[in-house]
Design a protein around this motif. Structure first.
Motif, PDB file in Angstrom:
ATOM      1  N   SER A 189       0.807  -1.216   0.000  1.00 40.35           N
ATOM      2  CA  SER A 189       0.000   0.000   0.000  1.00 40.35           C
ATOM      3  C   SER A 189       0.838   1.263   0.000  1.00 40.35           C
ATOM      4  CB  SER A 189      -0.920   0.003   1.224  1.00 40.35           C
ATOM      5  OG  SER A 189      -0.161  -0.132   2.418  1.00 40.35           O
ATOM      6  N   GLY A 190       2.162   1.155  -0.017  1.00 40.08           N
ATOM      7  CA  GLY A 190       3.033   2.330   0.017  1.00 40.08           C
ATOM      8  C   GLY A 190       4.180   2.134   0.998  1.00 40.08           C
ATOM      9  N   ASP A 191       4.832   3.230   1.354  1.00 40.59           N
ATOM     10  CA  ASP A 191       5.967   3.166   2.269  1.00 40.59           C
ATOM     11  C   ASP A 191       5.552   3.299   3.732  1.00 40.59           C
ATOM     12  OD1 ASP A 191       8.078   2.745   0.461  1.00 40.59           O
ATOM     13  OD2 ASP A 191       8.027   4.856  -0.132  1.00 40.59           O
ATOM     14  N   GLN A 192       4.272   3.526   3.991  1.00 38.34           N
ATOM     15  CA  GLN A 192       3.769   3.626   5.355  1.00 38.34           C
ATOM     16  C   GLN A 192       2.608   2.654   5.518  1.00 38.34           C
ATOM     17  OE1 GLN A 192       5.263   5.536   7.643  1.00 38.34           O
ATOM     18  NE2 GLN A 192       6.695   6.396   6.142  1.00 38.34           N
ATOM     19  N   LEU A 193       2.420   2.177   6.749  1.00 41.97           N
ATOM     20  CA  LEU A 193       1.329   1.264   7.066  1.00 41.97           C
ATOM     21  C   LEU A 193       0.554   1.814   8.245  1.00 41.97           C
ATOM     22  CD1 LEU A 193       0.201  -1.548   6.153  1.00 41.97           C
ATOM     23  CD2 LEU A 193       1.451  -2.523   8.083  1.00 41.97           C
ATOM     24  N   THR A 194      -0.765   1.874   8.116  1.00 41.51           N
ATOM     25  CA  THR A 194      -1.622   2.364   9.186  1.00 41.51           C
ATOM     26  C   THR A 194      -2.541   1.250   9.658  1.00 41.51           C
ATOM     27  OG1 THR A 194      -3.406   3.105   7.728  1.00 41.51           O
ATOM     28  CG2 THR A 194      -1.586   4.634   8.103  1.00 41.51           C
ATOM     29  N   LYS A 195      -3.193   1.467  10.777  1.00 44.96           N
ATOM     30  CA  LYS A 195      -4.096   0.456  11.327  1.00 44.96           C
ATOM     31  C   LYS A 195      -5.418   0.387  10.569  1.00 44.96           C
ATOM     32  CE  LYS A 195      -2.302  -0.160  15.924  1.00 44.96           C
ATOM     33  NZ  LYS A 195      -2.638  -0.454  17.324  1.00 44.96           N
ATOM     34  N   VAL A 196      -5.616   1.302   9.623  1.00 47.29           N
ATOM     35  CA  VAL A 196      -6.761   1.184   8.733  1.00 47.29           C
ATOM     36  C   VAL A 196      -6.479   0.150   7.653  1.00 47.29           C
ATOM     37  CG1 VAL A 196      -8.251   2.475   7.142  1.00 47.29           C
ATOM     38  CG2 VAL A 196      -7.377   3.571   9.187  1.00 47.29           C
ATOM     39  N   ASN A 209      -4.892  -6.543  -1.434  1.00 49.66           N
ATOM     40  CA  ASN A 209      -3.946  -5.827  -2.277  1.00 49.66           C
ATOM     41  C   ASN A 209      -4.418  -5.873  -3.727  1.00 49.66           C
ATOM     42  OD1 ASN A 209      -3.275  -8.365  -3.264  1.00 49.66           O
ATOM     43  ND2 ASN A 209      -1.270  -8.447  -2.310  1.00 49.66           N
ATOM     44  N   ALA A 210      -3.576  -5.399  -4.643  1.00 50.51           N
ATOM     45  CA  ALA A 210      -3.994  -5.268  -6.042  1.00 50.51           C
ATOM     46  C   ALA A 210      -4.277  -6.602  -6.700  1.00 50.51           C
ATOM     47  CB  ALA A 210      -2.922  -4.518  -6.828  1.00 50.51           C
ATOM     48  N   TRP A 211      -3.823  -7.704  -6.124  1.00 52.51           N
ATOM     49  CA  TRP A 211      -4.069  -9.032  -6.691  1.00 52.51           C
ATOM     50  C   TRP A 211      -5.139  -9.798  -5.925  1.00 52.51           C
ATOM     51  CZ3 TRP A 211       1.630 -10.900  -7.875  1.00 52.51           C
ATOM     52  CH2 TRP A 211       2.141 -10.096  -8.899  1.00 52.51           C
ATOM     53  N   GLY A 212      -5.897  -9.123  -5.060  1.00 54.13           N
ATOM     54  CA  GLY A 212      -7.015  -9.752  -4.372  1.00 54.13           C
ATOM     55  C   GLY A 212      -6.643 -10.581  -3.165  1.00 54.13           C
ATOM     56  N   LEU A 213      -5.455 -10.371  -2.586  1.00 50.13           N
ATOM     57  CA  LEU A 213      -4.984 -11.145  -1.435  1.00 50.13           C
ATOM     58  C   LEU A 213      -5.169 -10.332  -0.163  1.00 50.13           C
ATOM     59  CD1 LEU A 213      -1.711 -12.481  -3.084  1.00 50.13           C
ATOM     60  CD2 LEU A 213      -3.879 -13.698  -2.847  1.00 50.13           C
ATOM     61  N   TYR A 214      -5.811 -10.924   0.830  1.00 46.36           N
ATOM     62  CA  TYR A 214      -6.133 -10.230   2.072  1.00 46.36           C
ATOM     63  C   TYR A 214      -5.024 -10.429   3.111  1.00 46.36           C
ATOM     64  CZ  TYR A 214     -10.921  -9.715   0.350  1.00 46.36           C
ATOM     65  OH  TYR A 214     -12.025  -9.377  -0.385  1.00 46.36           O
ATOM     66  N   GLN A 215      -4.721  -9.353   3.819  1.00 48.26           N
ATOM     67  CA  GLN A 215      -3.871  -9.360   5.015  1.00 48.26           C
ATOM     68  C   GLN A 215      -2.539 -10.080   4.786  1.00 48.26           C
ATOM     69  OE1 GLN A 215      -5.721  -9.409   8.928  1.00 48.26           O
ATOM     70  NE2 GLN A 215      -7.643 -10.008   7.979  1.00 48.26           N
ATOM     71  N   MET A 216      -1.848  -9.700   3.718  1.00 48.60           N
ATOM     72  CA  MET A 216      -0.470 -10.147   3.558  1.00 48.60           C
ATOM     73  C   MET A 216       0.445  -9.415   4.542  1.00 48.60           C
ATOM     74  SD  MET A 216      -0.581 -12.455   1.150  1.00 48.60           S
ATOM     75  CE  MET A 216       1.047 -12.692   0.455  1.00 48.60           C
ATOM     76  N   HIS A 217      -0.047  -8.343   5.127  1.00 52.27           N
ATOM     77  CA  HIS A 217       0.670  -7.606   6.167  1.00 52.27           C
ATOM     78  C   HIS A 217      -0.099  -7.747   7.483  1.00 52.27           C
ATOM     79  CE1 HIS A 217       3.065  -5.785   3.010  1.00 52.27           C
ATOM     80  NE2 HIS A 217       1.975  -5.301   2.436  1.00 52.27           N
TER      81      HIS A 217
END
Length: 922
Positions: free
Chosen positions: A820-827, A845-853
């Motif tokens: 999602s970028g160089d920063q990660l938020t709790k949203v 993410n852009a390939w339809g994969l949930y919560q890779m982070h």
């Protein structure tokens, strides 16, 4: 000449430049010194064939055309050694009126729209039941009197003045909330514009009273008249609850007074009678005046007045109710007319339209009556007037075109619609802007600029997306003869649509369009021409494929790189996207589009953008050659001399008929090439369903009623690892290119507890919840689970993802620290918390994969691999004692959640935030 291994120092592109600059003689000496050898000349053919020392690398440009007066080809005298491939092929995305502003037509003097001022846009909707009144007005009507601690000095003085004996000190009375409150939210279909406000009120009451004193029920019209209990995870069927004299039942409902029928009213009266017999107090907060009399109802009705105060409803005299009903019916027609001016009217916009009407119409439930009207169709979130009724409301507005109040209302409605255009689909916004003046009677013709732009796209670009839109447009305005006879450009849209999409023809023409469209059907029949893209004589050339007779005498086709189709007399070509030149497609059969001096070509037609590149032999390869059907690469002994083939962008058809467009090209394993390049997409043997959505191809498997969706991940190249600037540690360095030549399937979520329990009949997780990820599982436990999954589904393809596959899928084409970028938020992710959350809690993410982070660490199949700067082809870590896990967890901060972060543990170690996701592939 002995075998000479080519290295990165001198490649094919360098050799071509040397040959071009120094001529064939000096260039031949340089080529021999660099390790290339030239075959003997064959006859008087000016073109020479060259081969790299490997016997399987042969580039044959084919015999050259005879040089005659009709052939204007500049044939160079150097060797042809470049490999060109299609690396990207994407359809052109078109937009119409991206700012959503209405255009003015120079052909129509009446096309000037009224000025739009923000002060005429109605303010945001206020809550039916203002929160500040709930704890004052509402408590005053539903509360019970109790003495407070404060002494009532006035009463005490009066008693003493009379000489009474004061045995108990008088206290000031206080109105308190009941000890037990049940709030019933009415979710009936005819109240959908109000349901959001009902929930706001219910949640406000819950914050005032607390969860211990308040229960929330949700009412739906069902055959069993069933109530549902509200829970954060959804609605649960509620058993008949017990009430007592201390219970207050508060209904957020119209009690059926707005429903066109007796069913809703009878249901509420039956429920109310039962609860009243058990001693409960019954109060209803209603969104509109109950104009339908209900003399036997046990409910007490409360309303919100114009000053936002809550007051009890007293039935007025019959004459007053009749007057209110007349006002209600007249206002309903006006509100329906406003809805007819829009393409898509949401419930919130319906509320704003109602707010534009005079104050005496507010509180009459017009929004609910619109949803039940015969002229309206209602979707999940949108309201639309039927096409056949649009003519009725157009006549309604035209009959009032001289009324000043009506014109002021339309100006305010247009301001509201224009404000919505900023966030609306630009095509639909353009449609509204073009038709609004005609629909409301401001002029006799629509704004033609919008339709001319559509007609130009269909005529010059043959855009089928526009044609599909026109098909839906025709369905919406089929009965509006004034539209089809307003101008020829509107009729030409129908003719172009019928030419591009003959299968979507309506059985009859719209009224007024029969003769013109019938003639245009015969005129718009010019076929598109097909061209092949070849590399000959160090030049990329377009050559006609549909008319072989136009080819020069003696011309023979060689390896075709790509094929395009166009109906335009030109294409745009160049090495950079910003510097594309117009290249005429003349009557000659061969059209050079670029020279050898550039290693990239971008070709743009009216339908697509095709990007080609010349590929040098990589250092990891022994040879590269054209084989039947494409380019072949043989890797060196480090990779067991595996053979790869270039998979060009293309399309495949799914079993349901949908078409999957592969935009990028990639090197793929030769054993998989045939299936990946076929016309039909190869479904996996374990799939129960296969489909296509905005993220790509998906497939599902099922275990004992639990479904898991898998995402198709294409082969490709990406940069694995991170650099020092990202804050990485030595395990992530150096950043290096990775080729993944085998496509694979990856679960769109981490393995849920529901899937684990369905297969294992036990749950090792610390935080239970079937929709949460399974955790507290070791690498060995996950491998055993996957083996059991393979046995259950009769396959051997399921496995854990390899570490390179996991990072490739996590990045989803990005180069930043997170997808999602160089920063990660709790949203965006669950991290730095204290427990896991359901697997679908955040956007994919852009390939339809949930919560890779975040959420849970995910085990990978391989061990910890040491990175190097060299290219890695399908890398896999060692079978050592340590196994890699990725992605971060709910306990960790943002840094371990980065795409490149690596963790490793013993395979038998199980931790409360260790999970996994399933992969499938070779």
């Amino acid at each position: 000449m002995s075998r000479v291994r080519l290295n990165h120092a001198v490649g094919l592109g360098d050799l071509i430049l040397l040959l071009d600059q120094f001529g064939p003689d000096v260039g031949a000496q340089m080529a021999a010194f660099a390790g290339f050898s030239a075959p003997e000349r064959a006859g008087t053919d000016p073109m020479r064939q060259a081969s790299i020392n490997e016997p399987d690398v042969v580039i044959d440009p084919g015999p050259a055309p005879s040089m005659s007066a009709t052939t204007a080809l500049d044939v160079p005298t150097f060797w042809d050694l470049t490999f060109w491939v299609v690396v990207r092929r994407e359809p052109i995305q078109w937009q119409i009126m991206p700012d959503g502003a209405p255009n003015t037509s120079e052909d129509d003097a009446q096309a000037v729209m009224p000025p739009v001022s923000q002060d005429v846009v109605p303010p945001p909707d206020n809550c039916f039941f203002p929160r500040q009144r709930l704890d004052s007005d509402l408590r005053h009507f539903v509360g019970r009197g109790e003495p407070s601690r404060r002494l009532d000095s006035r009463v005490l003085v009066e008693r003493l003045a009379r000489g009474d004996i004061v045995r108990h000190l008088p206290r000031v009375p206080f109105t308190a909330w009941p000890r037990d409150v049940v709030v019933v939210v009415d979710g009936s279909d005819h109240l959908r514009p109000y349901v959001a406000e009902f929930w706001k009120c219910a949640k406000a009451l819950q914050s005032l009273l607390g969860q211990a004193r308040l229960r929330i029920g949700y009412n739906l019209i069902t055959k069993e008249n069933q109530l549902f209990a509200w829970r954060p995870r959804g609605l649960l069927r509620m058993e008949p609850f017990q009430v007592h004299p201390e219970t207050l039942v508060l209904a957020l409902s119209d009690l059926g007074s707005l429903f066109m029928g007796e069913r809703a009213r009878n249901r509420w009266n039956a429920w109310g009678t039962r609860w009243a017999d058990e001693g409960a107090r019954l109060v209803a907060l209603q969104p509109a005046l109950p104009l339908i009399p209900a003399p036997d109802t046990p409910w007490a009705t409360l309303l919100t007045g114009p000053d936002d105060r809550i007051f009890p409803w007293l039935t007025p005299p019959e004459a007053s109710v009749k007057t209110l009903k007349t006002i209600q019916q007249q206002a309903l027609v006006t509100l329906l007319g406003l809805v007819s001016l829009t393409v898509q009217c949401s419930f919130s916009m319906l509320r704003q339209f109602a707010a534009l009407l005079p104050a005496e119409t507010h509180g009459l439930g017009l929004e609910s009556l619109v949803l039940q009207h015969e002229h309206v169709s209602v979707g999940r979130t949108l309201v639309r007037v039927h096409s056949e009724a649009l003519v009725v409301y157009r006549r309604y507005w035209r009959s009032r075109r001289n009324d000043k109040l009506t014109q002021e209302l339309l100006v305010r409605a247009w301001a509201l619609i224009s404000a919505r255009h900023l966030t609306m689909n630009p095509v639909l916004a353009g449609e509204e802007a073009a038709l609004f003046p005609m629909q409301c009677g401001w002029r006799d013709k629509p704004d033609l600029a919008f339709f001319k732009q559509l007609e130009q796209m269909m005529r010059e670009q043959n855009n089928e997306d526009v044609a599909r839109y026109i098909n839906r447009f025709e369905e919406r305005y089929y009965q509006n003869s004034a539209l089809w006879t307003s101008d020829d450009v509107v009729l030409r849209l129908l003719a172009h649509k019928r030419r591009l999409l003959p299968r979507l023809r309506h059985p009859a023409y719209p009224a007024g369009a029969e003769a013109f469209v019938g003639v245009m059907d015969d005129l718009l029949t010019e076929p598109k021409r097909r061209y092949g893209l070849f590399y000959r004589h160090a030049t990329l050339q377009l050559e006609r494929l549909d008319d072989p007779a136009t080819l020069p005498n003696g011309f023979h086709a060689s390896m075709k790189i790509a094929e395009i189709e166009t109906g335009l007399p030109h294409v745009l070509a160049g090495a950079e996207a910003s510097l594309l030149a117009r290249q005429p497609l003349s009557q000659d059969a061969v059209i050079p589009v670029t020279s050898h001096r550039s290693d990239q070509l971008i070709l743009r037609t009216e339908r697509e953008i095709v990007t080609l590149k010349s590929l040098p032999i990589p250092e990891e390869a022994e040879s590269m050659a054209f084989a039947e059907g494409g380019l072949t690469l043989t890797l060196n002994e480090t990779y067991d001399r595996r053979t790869l083939r270039w998979l060009a962008p293309g399309s495949q058809t799914l079993p349901d008929g949908s078409v999957y467009h592969r935009i990028k090209g990639a090197w793929v394993d030769a054993r998989l090439y045939e299936a990946l390049d076929g016309e039909n997409f190869p479904p996996p043997q374990w799939a129960t369903r296969l489909g296509l959505d905005g993220y790509g191809v998906w497939a599902e498997f099922e275990v004992k009623g639990v479904t898991q969706r898998m995402r198709w991940i294409e082969a490709g190249i990406f940069n694995m690892g991170s650099d020092v600037a990202e804050g990485s540690d030595h395990y992530e360095q150096p950043k290096h290119p990775v080729w993944l030549t085998r496509p694979f399937w990856l679960a769109d979520t981490a393995c849920s507890q529901a899937l684990w329990v369905a297969l294992e009949n036990e749950n090792p997780s610390d935080y239970s919840g079937l929709d949460r990820p399974v955790e507290n599982v070791s690498w060995r436990a996950t491998v055993a689970f996957i083996q059991k999954l393979n046995q259950t589904l009769g396959t051997e393809l399921f496995r854990l993802p390899r570490e390179a596959e996991w990072e490739y899928a996590c990045r989803a084409g990005t180069e930043t620290a997170f997808s999602s970028g160089d920063q990660l938020t709790k949203v965006q992710a669950n991290f730095a918390g204290d427990q896991t959350v359901p697997v679908f809690s955040f956007l994919p993410n852009a390939w339809g994969l949930y919560q890779m982070h975040g959420n849970v660490w995910e085990w990978c199949d391989d061990g910890l691999r040491a990175y190097t700067a060299a290219v890695a082809v399908d890398p896999c870590g060692p079978e050592g004692t340590l196994r890699v896990f990725r992605g971060g967890s709910d306990w960790n901060g943002a840094r371990p959640c980065r795409s490149a972060y690596r963790g490793h543990l013993l395979p038998g170690f199980a931790w409360r935030n260790q999970g996994f996701r399933v992969a499938s592939g070779p």
